[in-house]
Design a protein around this motif. Structure first.
Motif: not given
Length: 595
Positions: A198-219, A238-241
């Protein structure tokens, strides 16, 4: 029998037993307890295929090092190779698409077999690793065998306070060999969240979730993230990845209210944690649901001060060896980790410096939850060789990956007192190494200050930290009275300089990050020692009051770290005894170290 309930609630409400507190799954099995065990002093186990011959002759309690009393072995001699074996009932294994075996830390080199077949290897005595053992598990009970190799004489290994001699001497302690952090199995889908930051930007109130998967995500794969504080929902998206390395930025809209944004910020006085549920949805496959948490806070340095959430904060820290008399570097149990964090706060400190040890992540969970600031420090290698550099950099990188989402961690310390770089004042290679560690750290995590070499001989350090064990309060007050005097005076330790890099920023905050070390013991070991000695509990309190008062009166200092929390072996300079009993009334100690 199965010892863990196969369900999980909010990550901030966990009881502290789960070994990976910021990535929690429901189905898991703790493998702590009795394993069969053997020394392999002749290193013949591989040739004789001990992984396939059945139970080993001895018994050990995992995850305690065999040198410790808690292990049931208690042998402090030199044993370079050791073996472990455990049979897990098939019905006790978590049920899922894949079965993962996790080892929190095995010192130093490790090889694992499942039912006699190789499952994998790992190098690094303090870093976790995971093996997918699904294809090695048959229909019956499962045999897990671990071989660990740790050369006591190899000072190119990152070893921290582990002694290379037979008996502990000076400031070094018994060695830690083999398994010393939790071993556990869990069930998970084939395509799953392998790491989450989790990467947080306090002044902007923004958060970035950084994920590493076990293998590339299928379509067609998507990620759903839900964030809440208590019962209040803060964000859902919810977003496609695609791919394996994924970043999902989002905003916490509540933070747009400039008059209320501090209500969600994490700090020692208000350690607010936000719960997160991450669901990985793969078409035609099981959903991977993990629970996590994070804190909204910023850390920095400016104008000679340490800043938390853009405000100066004076650090009142204590040096913590993370060592217990019966279990050594391994915690006696999960509850002891909470008790340790709470004890530090009860003594009046707002921070702790984890000294020469990568601590169990469950301690970091309690630091996050209770509001204890943490300085995370690498265990040193004592040699400066290409192999020592390679090992140290590999372990440091792995720990940054493991721990950088904990809001309690506010400082990274890759080197201490020039250990492993003893000639940094005269060897440009060592200066380059120290600066490289700083830049590597900031590349992987630019959000925290980095201390290049805690204690002295700084190069590209965000904080100028000093170790000074002068016990005379008057001299200490005079020495640290002005910033100009600190930077221009000859350094207190003969042969050492405060700065060894011409490019070192001169406006960095100055902190006294080791001082005190006053020994007091009732019936301590014959070789008990400290940097000075108190004759009674009352004398200890008076000495502390004078010395800490002198430090706190020094206006240029942005904080301090007192040596140390607990007595450790022959080091009797703790504020509490080995069993964590305070050496003086805790209210008197809190009055000295508290705000």
């Amino acid at each position: 029998m199965l010892t863990e309930e196969r369900r999980v609630g909010a990550a901030t409400a966990q009881d502290g037993r789960y070994p990976r507190p910021q990535l929690v799954r429901a189905d898991w099995l703790d493998l702590s307890g009795a394993w069969t065990f053997a020394f392999d002093d002749d290193d013949r186990g591989r040739r004789e295929h001990w992984e396939s011959r059945g139970s080993l002759p001895g018994v050990i309690q995992v995850p305690f090092p065999f040198e410790s009393e808690a292990s049931g072995v208690g042998d402090t001699g030199f044993h370079r190779v050791v073996w472990y074996q455990r049979t897990v009932l098939r019905d006790d294994l978590p049920v899922g698409e894949r079965i993962l075996l996790h080892l929190g830390a095995v010192d130093h080199d490790c090889e694992v077999w499942v039912d006699g077949r190789s499952a994998g290897r790992h190098e690094g005595g303090s870093t976790p690793f995971t093996l997918d053992i699904t294809d090695l598990v048959g229909d019956g009970d499962v045999s897990i065998t671990v071989r660990a190799q740790d050369d006591p004489a190899d000072v190119a290994q990152p070893r921290g306070k582990q002694d290379w001699r037979h008996h502990p001497h000076s400031i070094w302690y018994h060695r830690t060999t083999g398994i010393w952090q939790p071993v556990w199995v869990e069930a998970a889908p084939a395509v799953r969240v392998e790491q989450l930051h989790w990467v947080t930007d306090v002044p902007r109130g923004e958060v970035t979730a950084q994920l590493r998967l076990s293998r590339p995500a299928p379509a067609g794969t998507s990620i759903r993230i839900q964030v809440a504080v208590g019962s209040d929902e803060l964000a859902t998206l919810e977003t496609s990845v695609s791919g394996r390395e994924i970043e999902v930025p989002f905003r916490i809209q509540r933070q747009t209210n400039g008059q209320a944004y501090e209500e969600l910020l994490w700090s020692p006085s208000r350690p607010t944690l936000l719960d997160a549920t991450v669901s990985l949805r793969v078409p035609g496959a099981a959903e991977d649901v993990v629970r996590s948490y994070f804190g909204l806070r910023s850390v920095g340095v400016e104008g000679g001060r340490f800043l938390l959430n853009d405000r100066p904060l004076y650090l009142r820290s204590v040096l913590n060896q993370g060592y217990w008399p019966a279990s050594h570097s391994a915690a006696p149990n999960a509850d002891a980790l909470r008790a340790e964090a709470q004890l530090i706060l009860d003594l009046g400190f707002n921070a702790t410096r984890l000294h020469q040890k990568y601590e169990d992540p469950r301690f970091l969970y309690w630091a996050d939850r209770l509001g204890l600031l943490v300085w995370s420090e690498a265990p040193a290698a004592y040699a400066f060789t290409p192999e020592a550099v390679r090992r140290s950099v590999a372990e440091w990188s792995a720990i940054l990956d493991r721990d950088r989402s904990h809001p309690s961690i506010v400082t990274w310390v890759p080197l201490n007192e020039s250990w492993g770089v003893q000639h940094i004042a005269h060897d440009d290679r060592m200066v380059s190494y120290a600066k490289t560690l700083v830049q590597l750290t900031k590349t992987l995590d630019p959000s925290r200050p980095v201390i290049s070499n805690d204690g002295w001989e700084h190069a590209d350090s965000d904080i100028l930290s000093i170790h000074d064990y002068d016990h005379d309060a008057g001299r200490v007050a005079e020495r640290y009275a002005t910033r100009e005097g600190i930077l221009s005076a000859p350094f207190t330790l003969p042969g050492r300089r405060l700065i060894v890099d011409a490019a070192q920023r001169a406006d960095a905050p100055i902190m006294l990050t080791e001082f005190g070390g006053i020994s007091y013991t009732e019936n301590g070991p014959e070789d008990a020692w400290g940097y000075s000695t108190a004759t009674s509990a009352a004398d200890l309190v008076e000495r502390l009051r004078a010395l800490v008062g002198a430090v706190r009166s020094a206006a240029p200092l942005a904080g301090y770290c007192y040596t140390q929390l607990a007595d450790t072996g022959q080091e009797t300079n703790g504020l509490v005894f080995e069993d964590r009993r305070p050496k003086a009334p805790i209210e008197e100690l809190r009055a000295i170290f508290g705000a």
